[in-house]
Motif scaffolding. Structure first.
Motif, PDB file in Angstrom:
ATOM      1  N   LEU A   2      -3.273 -17.597  54.238  1.00 24.37           N
ATOM      2  CA  LEU A   2      -4.672 -18.005  54.341  1.00 24.37           C
ATOM      3  C   LEU A   2      -5.568 -16.780  54.560  1.00 24.37           C
ATOM      4  CD1 LEU A   2      -6.771 -20.319  54.552  1.00 24.37           C
ATOM      5  CD2 LEU A   2      -6.398 -20.257  57.032  1.00 24.37           C
ATOM      6  N   ILE A   3      -5.134 -15.868  55.414  1.00 22.90           N
ATOM      7  CA  ILE A   3      -5.903 -14.652  55.657  1.00 22.90           C
ATOM      8  C   ILE A   3      -5.962 -13.802  54.386  1.00 22.90           C
ATOM      9  CG2 ILE A   3      -5.882 -12.446  56.895  1.00 22.90           C
ATOM     10  CD1 ILE A   3      -4.934 -13.964  59.361  1.00 22.90           C
ATOM     11  N   LEU A   4      -4.841 -13.719  53.654  1.00 22.19           N
ATOM     12  CA  LEU A   4      -4.836 -12.959  52.402  1.00 22.19           C
ATOM     13  C   LEU A   4      -5.818 -13.546  51.399  1.00 22.19           C
ATOM     14  CD1 LEU A   4      -3.724 -10.827  50.452  1.00 22.19           C
ATOM     15  CD2 LEU A   4      -1.880 -12.443  49.878  1.00 22.19           C
ATOM     16  N   GLY A   5      -5.760 -14.863  51.220  1.00 25.24           N
ATOM     17  CA  GLY A   5      -6.627 -15.505  50.222  1.00 25.24           C
ATOM     18  C   GLY A   5      -8.074 -15.594  50.658  1.00 25.24           C
ATOM     19  N   ASN A   6      -8.298 -16.172  51.836  1.00 27.37           N
ATOM     20  CA  ASN A   6      -9.670 -16.396  52.299  1.00 27.37           C
ATOM     21  C   ASN A   6     -10.313 -15.132  52.859  1.00 27.37           C
ATOM     22  OD1 ASN A   6     -11.185 -17.324  55.200  1.00 27.37           O
ATOM     23  ND2 ASN A   6     -11.996 -18.162  53.293  1.00 27.37           N
ATOM     24  N   SER A   7      -9.633 -14.478  53.780  1.00 26.04           N
ATOM     25  CA  SER A   7     -10.250 -13.351  54.478  1.00 26.04           C
ATOM     26  C   SER A   7     -10.314 -12.092  53.617  1.00 26.04           C
ATOM     27  CB  SER A   7      -9.484 -13.052  55.766  1.00 26.04           C
ATOM     28  OG  SER A   7      -9.337 -14.209  56.553  1.00 26.04           O
ATOM     29  N   ILE A   8      -9.224 -11.794  52.900  1.00 30.69           N
ATOM     30  CA  ILE A   8      -9.160 -10.537  52.147  1.00 30.69           C
ATOM     31  C   ILE A   8      -9.749 -10.686  50.737  1.00 30.69           C
ATOM     32  CG2 ILE A   8      -7.687  -8.668  51.342  1.00 30.69           C
ATOM     33  CD1 ILE A   8      -7.833  -8.983  54.396  1.00 30.69           C
ATOM     34  N   LEU A   9      -9.135 -11.554  49.915  1.00 36.95           N
ATOM     35  CA  LEU A   9      -9.579 -11.655  48.525  1.00 36.95           C
ATOM     36  C   LEU A   9     -10.997 -12.228  48.402  1.00 36.95           C
ATOM     37  CD1 LEU A   9      -6.331 -12.789  46.658  1.00 36.95           C
ATOM     38  CD2 LEU A   9      -7.356 -10.510  46.785  1.00 36.95           C
ATOM     39  N   GLU A  10     -11.283 -13.308  49.128  1.00 37.20           N
ATOM     40  CA  GLU A  10     -12.641 -13.850  49.072  1.00 37.20           C
ATOM     41  C   GLU A  10     -13.641 -12.862  49.667  1.00 37.20           C
ATOM     42  OE1 GLU A  10     -13.457 -17.853  50.232  1.00 37.20           O
ATOM     43  OE2 GLU A  10     -11.518 -18.595  49.554  1.00 37.20           O
ATOM     44  N   VAL A  22      -7.384 -19.270  63.698  1.00 36.94           N
ATOM     45  CA  VAL A  22      -8.387 -19.657  62.702  1.00 36.94           C
ATOM     46  C   VAL A  22      -9.646 -18.808  62.880  1.00 36.94           C
ATOM     47  CG1 VAL A  22      -9.778 -21.551  61.789  1.00 36.94           C
ATOM     48  CG2 VAL A  22      -7.470 -22.000  62.630  1.00 36.94           C
ATOM     49  N   GLN A  23     -10.030 -18.552  64.147  1.00 39.08           N
ATOM     50  CA  GLN A  23     -11.182 -17.693  64.411  1.00 39.08           C
ATOM     51  C   GLN A  23     -10.966 -16.312  63.811  1.00 39.08           C
ATOM     52  OE1 GLN A  23     -11.430 -16.018  68.207  1.00 39.08           O
ATOM     53  NE2 GLN A  23     -13.466 -15.139  67.918  1.00 39.08           N
ATOM     54  N   THR A  24      -9.744 -15.805  63.909  1.00 35.93           N
ATOM     55  CA  THR A  24      -9.429 -14.496  63.345  1.00 35.93           C
ATOM     56  C   THR A  24      -9.628 -14.489  61.831  1.00 35.93           C
ATOM     57  OG1 THR A  24      -7.836 -14.016  65.103  1.00 35.93           O
ATOM     58  CG2 THR A  24      -7.635 -12.738  63.068  1.00 35.93           C
ATOM     59  N   ALA A  25      -9.166 -15.560  61.166  1.00 38.22           N
ATOM     60  CA  ALA A  25      -9.325 -15.653  59.714  1.00 38.22           C
ATOM     61  C   ALA A  25     -10.803 -15.668  59.327  1.00 38.22           C
ATOM     62  CB  ALA A  25      -8.631 -16.909  59.192  1.00 38.22           C
ATOM     63  N   ILE A  26     -11.626 -16.429  60.072  1.00 39.75           N
ATOM     64  CA  ILE A  26     -13.057 -16.504  59.793  1.00 39.75           C
ATOM     65  C   ILE A  26     -13.716 -15.145  60.000  1.00 39.75           C
ATOM     66  CG2 ILE A  26     -15.253 -17.535  60.522  1.00 39.75           C
ATOM     67  CD1 ILE A  26     -13.636 -20.022  61.370  1.00 39.75           C
ATOM     68  N   THR A  27     -13.383 -14.505  61.111  1.00 42.10           N
ATOM     69  CA  THR A  27     -14.008 -13.228  61.445  1.00 42.10           C
ATOM     70  C   THR A  27     -13.600 -12.132  60.470  1.00 42.10           C
ATOM     71  OG1 THR A  27     -14.012 -13.850  63.785  1.00 42.10           O
ATOM     72  CG2 THR A  27     -14.372 -11.532  63.280  1.00 42.10           C
ATOM     73  N   VAL A  28     -12.325 -12.115  60.070  1.00 43.45           N
ATOM     74  CA  VAL A  28     -11.864 -11.086  59.130  1.00 43.45           C
ATOM     75  C   VAL A  28     -12.553 -11.240  57.779  1.00 43.45           C
ATOM     76  CG1 VAL A  28      -9.869 -10.219  57.849  1.00 43.45           C
ATOM     77  CG2 VAL A  28      -9.657 -10.709  60.281  1.00 43.45           C
ATOM     78  N   PHE A  29     -12.762 -12.481  57.341  1.00 42.40           N
ATOM     79  CA  PHE A  29     -13.494 -12.720  56.088  1.00 42.40           C
ATOM     80  C   PHE A  29     -14.886 -12.101  56.161  1.00 42.40           C
ATOM     81  CE2 PHE A  29     -16.744 -15.570  54.161  1.00 42.40           C
ATOM     82  CZ  PHE A  29     -16.502 -15.285  52.828  1.00 42.40           C
ATOM     83  N   LEU A  30     -15.606 -12.379  57.251  1.00 40.14           N
ATOM     84  CA  LEU A  30     -16.951 -11.841  57.411  1.00 40.14           C
ATOM     85  C   LEU A  30     -16.925 -10.322  57.557  1.00 40.14           C
ATOM     86  CD1 LEU A  30     -18.207 -14.555  59.933  1.00 40.14           C
ATOM     87  CD2 LEU A  30     -18.867 -14.363  57.532  1.00 40.14           C
ATOM     88  N   SER A  88      -5.873 -19.698  48.981  1.00 40.67           N
ATOM     89  CA  SER A  88      -6.100 -20.310  50.293  1.00 40.67           C
ATOM     90  C   SER A  88      -5.766 -21.792  50.271  1.00 40.67           C
ATOM     91  CB  SER A  88      -7.560 -20.117  50.714  1.00 40.67           C
ATOM     92  OG  SER A  88      -7.894 -18.751  50.790  1.00 40.67           O
ATOM     93  N   ALA A  89      -6.105 -22.457  49.169  1.00 39.47           N
ATOM     94  CA  ALA A  89      -5.836 -23.888  49.053  1.00 39.47           C
ATOM     95  C   ALA A  89      -4.343 -24.195  49.105  1.00 39.47           C
ATOM     96  CB  ALA A  89      -6.432 -24.433  47.756  1.00 39.47           C
ATOM     97  N   ALA A  90      -3.527 -23.245  48.650  1.00 38.35           N
ATOM     98  CA  ALA A  90      -2.077 -23.459  48.616  1.00 38.35           C
ATOM     99  C   ALA A  90      -1.360 -22.768  49.764  1.00 38.35           C
ATOM    100  CB  ALA A  90      -1.520 -22.957  47.284  1.00 38.35           C
ATOM    101  N   ALA A  91      -2.104 -22.220  50.736  1.00 36.41           N
ATOM    102  CA  ALA A  91      -1.500 -21.403  51.796  1.00 36.41           C
ATOM    103  C   ALA A  91      -0.482 -22.192  52.621  1.00 36.41           C
ATOM    104  CB  ALA A  91      -2.591 -20.860  52.710  1.00 36.41           C
ATOM    105  N   PRO A  92       0.757 -21.658  52.748  1.00 36.14           N
ATOM    106  CA  PRO A  92       1.768 -22.317  53.589  1.00 36.14           C
ATOM    107  C   PRO A  92       1.673 -21.900  55.051  1.00 36.14           C
ATOM    108  CG  PRO A  92       2.761 -20.465  52.454  1.00 36.14           C
ATOM    109  CD  PRO A  92       1.333 -20.523  51.992  1.00 36.14           C
ATOM    110  N   GLY A  93       0.932 -20.836  55.322  1.00 37.21           N
ATOM    111  CA  GLY A  93       0.816 -20.350  56.689  1.00 37.21           C
ATOM    112  C   GLY A  93      -0.428 -19.518  56.877  1.00 37.21           C
TER     113      GLY A  93
END
Length: 469
Positions: free
Chosen positions: A113-121, A59-67, A104-109
């Motif tokens: 989540l990284i694609l939706g939240n970290s990359i696209l957002e 989860v930390q990785t997803a947060i950091t990649v988004f930023l 991200s809301a529909a992420a199965p894994g």
């Protein structure tokens, strides 16, 4: 060059207070939702890791990649705003962001989540944030009016970052962590509708040259540096290799920029941006502010959930102390700007923030009570709120309109790089064993970095930033 008056577009200089509020509302909300996205996941660490069968580090990785994506692409985003138009890039960024939130809301894994939240957002944010600051600078030319406008925007940004844990906790506890992303998509839709009243005060310049190589080099260099910090808890040699590679790529980037300038071509960033001492110091303070704020948010949220086993809503409620402090001081930005210089405000903000960190360390270590976190978080919120607006105003006001696209992108890139580095540093210290020892160490490190910001602020000019036109 003075931007032309636009009858419907919200040239705030010629409108009344209601008109200015209509102009500022979508811009401030845009900053709010992007800052909210950077911090609200902190209270969902437990829920997301269990639901997606991943770890706290995942989860930390997803947060950091988004930023990190925001930081890496913010400079190109500022150039694209000038090339294709500020409003067009704002709406495009919001659209990409909204798609990422729904995915991200529909992420199965974790991967989705990284694609939706970290990359696209992250990409959406990099497109939409530079226009927010460029439009504000162009529409509000008086020093006090600009301070008030930036105050409103930075207040919403700070509130989004500080209230992210509280709102995220409430939504997660009442519904689920997925609903928090649906909430983001709904806010984005509202901003798109509100932004229809905006008209760009300057025409787009589709013939403007875009430095693709420079954009790739800057993004790769920043990415390698942050990945190096993230690798510190796994492999020391990998960390050193990534950091060295990142520095070398950034050196290559600046060499490329100088070569393009000498040949008469337009680089991604002009080197003149780095020759302004006041702006450079302002950028340092911005970087440190967001590093401390986001690093603190991750450390405290992870500690409360993993060590003290608080749920999302209880964790979010604790953070309301910093939200309240930040709201109080951010809303007073114009009054503070009229009475005190940016240097004084930024120094006071850092001093208060570092004091809050010291109290947080002492109280939280000495007492198991949930209330032990309140005094420190309140002071930190007050301190961050005091200095967010003057730091932005110092940087933006250091250059004329012809460089607003570049300096807005650089300013937001530096701030978001601070957010990603703060999360990476704090998470690297804490995530391996988030007990009271690493928790205290992480806060001490953040406090030391905050003192560095105080030193930088003390070297700012004593007067007010001059108005450029």
């Amino acid at each position: 060059m003075t931007p032309p008056s636009t009858p419907a577009g919200g040239d705030a200089r010629h409108g009344g207070v209601p008109h200015r509020r209509r102009v500022l509302l979508p811009l401030a909300l845009a900053q709010f939702i992007c800052s909210f996205a950077g911090s609200n996941m902190n209270v969902m660490i437990d829920d997301i890791s269990k639901d997606l069968h991943t770890t706290v580090q995942g989860v930390q990785t997803a947060i950091t990649v988004f930023l990190l994506v925001m930081a890496a692409l913010m400079i190109p985003g500022g150039i694209l705003s000038d090339r294709y138009g500020r409003k067009r890039c704002l709406v495009a960024g919001l659209s990409v962001y909204g798609v990422g939130a729904l995915l991200s809301a529909a992420a199965p894994g974790l991967g989705v989540l990284i694609l939706g939240n970290s990359i696209l957002e992250g990409i959406g944010t990099a497109l939409l944030i530079p226009p927010v600051y460029i439009l504000t600078t162009l529409l509000f030319t008086e020093v006090t009016d600009r301070a008030r406008a930036f105050g409103a925007i930075m207040a919403m940004g700070g509130i989004g970052a500080a209230a992210g844990p509280l709102l995220g906790g409430l939504i997660t506890s009442a519904l689920s962590w997925r609903a928090a992303f649906v909430f983001q998509a709904l806010v984005v839709l509202a901003i798109v509708l509100l932004s229809r009243q905006l008209v760009d005060p300057l025409p787009a310049d589709p013939e403007q040259e875009f430095d693709t190589v420079g954009a790739v080099l800057s993004a790769c260099g920043l990415t390698l540096v942050v990945l190096g910090i993230l690798a510190a808890d796994n492999n020391l040699w990998l960390m050193l290799a990534l950091l060295v590679a990142g520095v070398l790529v950034l050196v290559w980037f600046f060499a490329w920029v100088r070569a393009r300038e000498r040949s008469g071509a337009r680089p991604l960033l002009t080197t003149s941006l780095f020759r302004n001492r006041t702006s450079n110091l302002g950028l340092i303070t911005q970087h440190v502010q967001w590093l401390v704020l986001m690093g603190l948010s991750f450390v405290v949220a992870a500690y409360l959930q993993v060590v003290r086993h608080y749920d999302a809503i209880k964790t979010g409620v604790i953070f309301s102390a910093s939200t309240f402090g930040l709201l109080v001081t951010s809303l007073g930005a114009r009054r503070f700007a009229e009475r005190r210089s940016p240097r004084t405000l930024i120094m006071a903000g850092f001093a208060t923030t570092v004091g809050g960190l010291a109290i947080l360390i002492g109280f939280a270590h000495a007492s198991p009570s949930v209330w032990s976190f309140v005094p420190g978080l309140l002071l930190i919120g007050l301190g961050i709120g005091v200095m967010l607006t003057p730091a932005v105003n110092v940087v933006q006001s250091s250059f004329g309109e012809e460089l607003q696209g570049e300096i807005s992108g650089l300013s937001r890139s530096v701030s978001n790089l601070g957010s990603s580095v703060g999360t990476a540093i704090a998470g690297t210290i804490l995530v391996a064993d988030p007990a009271i020892g690493p928790y205290g160490v992480a806060l001490v490190v953040l406090g030391a970095i905050g003192l560095g910001g105080l030193v930088a602020a003390s070297r700012l000019p004593r007067g007010h930033p001059g108005q450029r036109s």
